[in-house]
Design a protein around this motif. Structure first.
Motif, PDB file in Angstrom:
ATOM      1  N   LYS A 163       0.820  -1.205   0.000  1.00 12.42           N
ATOM      2  CA  LYS A 163       0.000   0.000   0.000  1.00 12.42           C
ATOM      3  C   LYS A 163       0.859   1.263   0.000  1.00 12.42           C
ATOM      4  N   LEU A 164       1.934   1.261   0.778  1.00 10.94           N
ATOM      5  CA  LEU A 164       2.816   2.433   0.834  1.00 10.94           C
ATOM      6  C   LEU A 164       3.494   2.666  -0.510  1.00 10.94           C
ATOM      7  N   LEU A 165       4.015   1.622  -1.126  1.00  7.82           N
ATOM      8  CA  LEU A 165       4.693   1.772  -2.416  1.00  7.82           C
ATOM      9  C   LEU A 165       3.726   2.250  -3.497  1.00  7.82           C
ATOM     10  N   ILE A 166       2.495   1.759  -3.457  1.00  8.75           N
ATOM     11  CA  ILE A 166       1.492   2.224  -4.424  1.00  8.75           C
ATOM     12  C   ILE A 166       1.208   3.712  -4.199  1.00  8.75           C
ATOM     13  N   SER A 167       1.019   4.106  -2.954  1.00 16.13           N
ATOM     14  CA  SER A 167       0.734   5.512  -2.647  1.00 16.13           C
ATOM     15  C   SER A 167       1.880   6.416  -3.064  1.00 16.13           C
ATOM     16  N   LEU A 168       3.107   5.985  -2.788  1.00 15.21           N
ATOM     17  CA  LEU A 168       4.276   6.784  -3.165  1.00 15.21           C
ATOM     18  C   LEU A 168       4.421   6.871  -4.679  1.00 15.21           C
ATOM     19  N   SER A 169       4.068   5.790  -5.383  1.00 10.96           N
ATOM     20  CA  SER A 169       4.144   5.804  -6.847  1.00 10.96           C
ATOM     21  C   SER A 169       3.148   6.786  -7.439  1.00 10.96           C
ATOM     22  N   LYS A 170       1.975   6.865  -6.825  1.00  9.40           N
ATOM     23  CA  LYS A 170       0.938   7.772  -7.324  1.00  9.40           C
ATOM     24  C   LYS A 170       1.277   9.232  -7.050  1.00  9.40           C
ATOM     25  N   ASN A 171       1.898   9.482  -5.884  1.00 14.45           N
ATOM     26  CA  ASN A 171       2.155  10.867  -5.497  1.00 14.45           C
ATOM     27  C   ASN A 171       3.449  10.962  -4.680  1.00 14.45           C
ATOM     28  N   ALA A 231       4.374   7.279  13.154  1.00 14.42           N
ATOM     29  CA  ALA A 231       5.657   6.662  13.508  1.00 14.42           C
ATOM     30  C   ALA A 231       5.931   5.441  12.632  1.00 14.42           C
ATOM     31  N   SER A 232       4.900   4.637  12.367  1.00 12.96           N
ATOM     32  CA  SER A 232       5.074   3.452  11.512  1.00 12.96           C
ATOM     33  C   SER A 232       5.436   3.847  10.093  1.00 12.96           C
ATOM     34  N   VAL A 233       4.772   4.869   9.580  1.00 11.50           N
ATOM     35  CA  VAL A 233       5.089   5.352   8.232  1.00 11.50           C
ATOM     36  C   VAL A 233       6.550   5.784   8.178  1.00 11.50           C
ATOM     37  N   ASN A 234       6.989   6.502   9.187  1.00 16.34           N
ATOM     38  CA  ASN A 234       8.374   6.960   9.243  1.00 16.34           C
ATOM     39  C   ASN A 234       9.338   5.779   9.238  1.00 16.34           C
ATOM     40  N   ILE A 235       9.040   4.745  10.011  1.00 17.02           N
ATOM     41  CA  ILE A 235       9.901   3.546  10.074  1.00 17.02           C
ATOM     42  C   ILE A 235       9.955   2.855   8.714  1.00 17.02           C
ATOM     43  N   TYR A 236       8.785   2.695   8.079  1.00  9.98           N
ATOM     44  CA  TYR A 236       8.759   2.067   6.757  1.00  9.98           C
ATOM     45  C   TYR A 236       9.562   2.881   5.751  1.00  9.98           C
ATOM     46  N   LEU A 237       9.376   4.207   5.748  1.00 12.81           N
ATOM     47  CA  LEU A 237      10.097   5.045   4.795  1.00 12.81           C
ATOM     48  C   LEU A 237      11.607   4.969   5.013  1.00 12.81           C
ATOM     49  N   GLU A 238      12.039   4.998   6.265  1.00 13.29           N
ATOM     50  CA  GLU A 238      13.479   4.871   6.555  1.00 13.29           C
ATOM     51  C   GLU A 238      14.023   3.549   6.027  1.00 13.29           C
ATOM     52  N   ARG A 239      13.246   2.475   6.219  1.00 16.04           N
ATOM     53  CA  ARG A 239      13.687   1.160   5.731  1.00 16.04           C
ATOM     54  C   ARG A 239      13.680   1.118   4.206  1.00 16.04           C
ATOM     55  N   PHE A 240      12.662   1.694   3.587  1.00 15.34           N
ATOM     56  CA  PHE A 240      12.603   1.748   2.126  1.00 15.34           C
ATOM     57  C   PHE A 240      13.819   2.480   1.563  1.00 15.34           C
ATOM     58  N   ILE A 241      14.188   3.580   2.200  1.00 18.23           N
ATOM     59  CA  ILE A 241      15.346   4.366   1.749  1.00 18.23           C
ATOM     60  C   ILE A 241      16.625   3.552   1.934  1.00 18.23           C
ATOM     61  N   LYS A 242      16.781   2.933   3.107  1.00 13.42           N
ATOM     62  CA  LYS A 242      17.968   2.117   3.404  1.00 13.42           C
ATOM     63  C   LYS A 242      18.098   0.952   2.417  1.00 13.42           C
ATOM     64  N   ASP A 243      16.956   0.334   2.051  1.00 16.24           N
ATOM     65  CA  ASP A 243      16.969  -0.824   1.146  1.00 16.24           C
ATOM     66  C   ASP A 243      17.009  -0.438  -0.330  1.00 16.24           C
ATOM     67  N   GLY A 244      16.992   0.869  -0.611  1.00 22.95           N
ATOM     68  CA  GLY A 244      17.076   1.333  -1.994  1.00 22.95           C
ATOM     69  C   GLY A 244      15.767   1.246  -2.756  1.00 22.95           C
ATOM     70  N   LEU A 245      14.642   1.129  -2.042  1.00 22.01           N
ATOM     71  CA  LEU A 245      13.340   1.047  -2.699  1.00 22.01           C
ATOM     72  C   LEU A 245      12.767   2.431  -3.000  1.00 22.01           C
ATOM     73  N   VAL A 246      13.173   3.398  -2.175  1.00 20.98           N
ATOM     74  CA  VAL A 246      12.676   4.763  -2.298  1.00 20.98           C
ATOM     75  C   VAL A 246      13.846   5.717  -2.120  1.00 20.98           C
ATOM     76  N   GLU A 247      13.806   6.809  -2.868  1.00 20.91           N
ATOM     77  CA  GLU A 247      14.805   7.858  -2.732  1.00 20.91           C
ATOM     78  C   GLU A 247      14.117   9.101  -2.171  1.00 20.91           C
ATOM     79  N   LYS A 248      14.679   9.661  -1.113  1.00 17.34           N
ATOM     80  CA  LYS A 248      14.127  10.868  -0.488  1.00 17.34           C
ATOM     81  C   LYS A 248      14.853  12.071  -1.077  1.00 17.34           C
TER      82      LYS A 248
END
Length: 162
Positions: free
Chosen positions: A17-25, A42-59
């Motif tokens: 769900k997070l990756l879909i939302s980020l892809s849309k906007n 807080a959970s969103v923040n944890i997921y985003l930090e992990r996504f960035i660390k794992d190279g799934l998302v760029e901030k």
């Protein structure tokens, strides 16, 4: 009760769900993500930090105080895999629902009923009609679908059995 109360939101589902939302906007805020995906801030923040660390998302800094979260190629591949897994799970749930609907119709057949009325023109009715439409046994006729929602009066169901 919302549409997914019977499905426990797993970590994989939340990631999906997070990756879909980020892809849309990509400019979505963490607060908006929190509301959209039904997670704590807080959970969103944890997921985003992990996504960035794992190279799934760029901030990426977007202005003086704002950021955008861009899903990377690796993130899109992860989203595709999660999408396939989600569809497999949804298909499994759909097929289990069809089994239950067939059980319901077999009970009706056993009682000798051939003509029935369905009460409630919602998702369950659609599932029942779909199952009946796909059935090899065409010996049950749905005479009408009754619903007390005045917005549904005179409307047609997309899967009305002929």
């Amino acid at each position: 009760m919302n549409n997914l109360d019977f499905f426990y939101p797993t970590t994989l589902y939340k990631e999906y769900k997070l990756l879909i939302s980020l892809s849309k906007n990509p400019k979505v805020t963490q607060r908006e993500l929190s509301e959209e995906v039904d997670l704590s801030l807080a959970s969103v923040n944890i997921y985003l930090e992990r996504f960035i660390k794992d190279g799934l998302v760029e901030k990426i800094q977007d202005g003086s105080k704002n950021y955008k979260y861009v899903v990377t190629d690796l993130g899109n591949k992860k989203k595709e895999i999660l999408s396939i897994d989600y569809l497999k799970s949804a298909l499994k749930a759909f097929n289990e629902a069809k089994v239950n609907c067939n059980f319901f119709f077999n009970k009706i057949r056993e009682k000798g009923f051939k003509n029935i009325l369905l009460y409630g023109a919602g998702e369950v009715c659609e599932m029942l009609l779909l199952t009946l439409n796909d059935s090899k046994e065409k010996n049950i006729n749905v005479l009408a679908v009754i619903d007390d929602d005045i917005n549904k009066i005179g409307k047609n169901l997309s899967l009305l059995v002929s």
